[in-house]
Design an enzyme around this catalytic site. Structure first.
Site, short mmCIF file in Angstrom:
data_model
loop_
_atom_site.label_atom_id
_atom_site.label_comp_id
_atom_site.label_asym_id
_atom_site.label_seq_id
_atom_site.Cartn_x
_atom_site.Cartn_y
_atom_site.Cartn_z
N TYR A 39 -0.96 -8.53 15.44
CA TYR A 39 -1.33 -7.24 16.03
C TYR A 39 -2.71 -6.73 15.63
O TYR A 39 -2.99 -5.56 15.79
CB TYR A 39 -0.28 -6.20 15.67
N SER A 109 8.75 -6.01 11.41
CA SER A 109 8.91 -6.48 12.78
C SER A 109 8.47 -7.95 12.86
O SER A 109 8.98 -8.78 12.12
CB SER A 109 8.15 -5.59 13.75
N TYR A 110 7.50 -8.28 13.71
CA TYR A 110 7.05 -9.67 13.77
C TYR A 110 6.52 -10.11 12.41
O TYR A 110 6.76 -11.25 11.98
CB TYR A 110 5.96 -9.83 14.84
N TRP A 157 6.73 -5.57 25.15
CA TRP A 157 6.08 -6.40 24.14
C TRP A 157 5.21 -7.48 24.77
O TRP A 157 4.10 -7.76 24.31
CB TRP A 157 7.15 -7.03 23.24
N ASP A 250 16.88 1.34 14.72
CA ASP A 250 15.92 0.26 14.94
C ASP A 250 16.53 -0.82 15.82
O ASP A 250 17.73 -1.13 15.69
CB ASP A 250 15.50 -0.35 13.60
N HIS A 279 12.34 1.96 14.99
CA HIS A 279 11.50 0.81 14.68
C HIS A 279 10.10 1.24 14.24
O HIS A 279 9.51 0.61 13.36
CB HIS A 279 11.38 -0.08 15.92
#
Length: 553
Positions: A39, A109-110, A157, A250, A279
């Protein structure tokens, strides 16, 4: 603090990944903390761990762009290279000047998944990780849920991360401007148009731009393609201590819980913290307000800053500091309703008792099972007019925020069955995983069952706590028993409140619509309505199973 920009790390196949390195002034040695993100490492600078705080505590901190993203070389294909690149990056980080030779990883997250992926590869220098709000099994919250597609997340996303791909492959600035403009238009149009596109698994708003999606299309074409995103079943390979952080609202809540459960079952060091967070609103980011509910400033974190908690974790595992963090109870949860933090010896709490509450005639919900024949309830599910998403465990277009919301509009629909208890005489705590055993029939060859648990206050306002979906193949007209996983929660239904269960067949656009035809989601475009029947008699006692924590004597 000294900062080095665009520091290069060469992966085993020759791809060069670039990072910014923040280090204390001096010779060290210092442990290293790594975040690997798709990101933009600079945009994510202070999102999960403030570099100034980390450096002042005596750490080298590294923000790296993952393969194919921003300044890093290679092809961007989500999840595909994270284990190998994570292993190579940890070994590289441990060898940097001033490094003590031990490494920790952080992020959410990722970037939480990049930690688990690296930990599975077992670089010898990786001693501790701090993954937040990330998944375990991609078929349970990332790609799919109960067989339905996580459509809201997938569309949002894929277009968000795809923007960089569109610019990178353009031949000139004019082409980049035109192509990016088209993608932005589709992003902005997800709610009125894009989410409605068919077939859902080849969502036109995403597919027409030729960008990688979150992995739904690859997983449908070849389930083995999801292996790179999968942590479930692999925890025995992890040697690093794990601090997992999650939120009751989340989208990856159950994955966070499952990762901790798996680690503790194997006797591996693990700690779990779950707050009333979404989230994107965690540990101090929300100011206490999530959805329409103010959980109070205490909900932001239990008396300690999130950065300090993580650094205490790393101090113990990377520096050998005897700060007692390993002696604390391994689980800390925020109990909604009473809005209090509580420590637990395990998750789920062993003292919770699975307690059935039964659907009944006249829209009732009772702890007593039905003992007579009762007329079943029916509704018509039309995929052209699905029940709209209203709160919950979400990451999707901003028109659909996560958290708790008034369910009045949803519960007034004719295709939503509502079952409500009498006002409770005493507080009733539900903490753990919630399940529904539903006896039902449909006249379609395939359909969905969606169940939601709500807390109804003394003013009659019904707010969602948790929900689930199950996609089924059916013999039209033949009753069946189906189990729907509503994931987990921790909530005290206060005296005077009522417990409510919603039963319906859609939650769109969070999950894709079942078109009731049994055609594959990769090709289905034809819609038909389905007549749905819900049974709640002595022979077919539909009931929700609530993990009830007995009151303290």
């Amino acid at each position: 603090m000294e900062i080095e920009f665009d520091v290069e790390a060469t992966m085993r196949d020759g791809a060069v990944l670039r990072a910014d390195v923040y280090r204390p002034v001096g010779d060290g040695p210092w442990p290293v903390l790594v975040q690997r993100t798709p990101y933009d490492r600079r945009a994510m600078l202070q999102m999960f761990l403030d570099p100034f705080t980390a450096v002042s505590r005596g750490y080298i901190l590294i923000h790296q762009d993952t393969r194919g993203r921003f300044r890093s070389e290679g092809d961007w294909l989500p999840f595909t290279y994270e284990a190998e690149d994570g292993y190579d990056t940890v070994r590289w980080a441990a060898s940097l000047p001033g490094s003590s030779g031990v490494v920790g990883m952080f992020g959410a997250s990722y970037t939480g998944n990049t930690q688990w992926a690296a930990a599975l590869a077992k670089p010898p220098e990786l001693r501790a990780i701090s993954p937040g709000v990330t998944w375990s099994d991609p078929s349970n919250g990332l790609h799919f849920r109960g067989g339905a597609i996580e459509l809201g997340l997938n569309g949002w996303w894929s277009l968000t991360t795809g923007a960089g791909e569109i610019v990178a492959r353009a031949q000139d600035p004019a082409q980049a401007f035109t192509a990016l403009g088209a993608a932005i238009a589709d992003f902005d149009g997800l709610v009125p148009d894009g989410y409605w596109g068919l077939p859902a698994a080849e969502l036109p708003a995403v597919a027409r731009h030729g960008v990688p999606d979150i992995g739904v299309r690859r997983a449908l074409a070849d389930p083995a393609a999801a292996d790179g995103a999968t942590i479930a079943g692999k925890h025995s390979s992890v040697e690093a201590a794990a601090l997992s952080t999650g939120g009751w609202f989340d989208i990856f809540l159950q994955g966070t819980l499952d990762n901790h459960i798996a680690m503790t079952a194997l006797g591996k060091p693990s700690r779990l913290i779950v707050g009333p967070w979404t989230h994107t609103a965690r540990a101090g980011m929300a100011g206490g307000v999530v959805g329409e509910v103010n959980f109070g400033m205490a909900s932001t974190y239990p008396g300690i800053a999130y950065d300090e908690l993580q650094l205490d974790w790393f101090d113990h595992w990377l520096k050998g500091v005897n700060n007692g963090i390993d002696a604390e109870p391994p689980v800390k949860i925020f109990v909604m309703g009473i809005n209090q933090w509580r420590s637990e010896a395990e998750w789920p709490p062993a003292r919770a008792v699975d307690t059935p509450w039964y659907l009944g005639a006249d829209a009732t919900l009772t702890p007593a099972p039905p003992i007579t024949e009762q007329t079943p309830d029916r509704y018509l599910y039309d995929p052209a007019d699905p029940v709209r998403t209203r709160g919950g465990n979400l990451v999707m277009a901003s028109e659909y925020p996560a958290g708790q919301f008034d369910q009045a509009a949803t519960e007034q629909r004719p295709d939503v069955l509502v079952y409500t208890s009498e006002p409770l005489a005493d507080n009733l705590e539900v903490t753990g995983q919630v399940r529904m055993r539903l006896h039902a029939a449909t006249d379609a060859p395939s359909t969905d069952w969606v169940v939601r648990l709500c807390d109804v206050d003394t003013d009659g306002v019904s707010r969602n706590l948790c929900d689930g979906i199950q996609r089924i193949q059916a013999v039209p007209g033949e009753p069946g028993q189906y189990e729907i996983d509503l994931w987990s929660t921790s909530n005290v239904f206060l005296a005077g409140h009522r417990i409510r269960v919603q039963v319906t067949s859609s939650n769109f656009p969070r999950w894709d619509r079942n078109l009731n035809t049994a055609e594959p989601a990769t090709t289905a475009v034809t819609i038909r309505t389905a007549q749905q029947t819900i049974f709640h008699d002595a022979a077919r006692p539909s009931h929700i199973i609530l993990p009830v924590v007995p009151p303290t004597p």
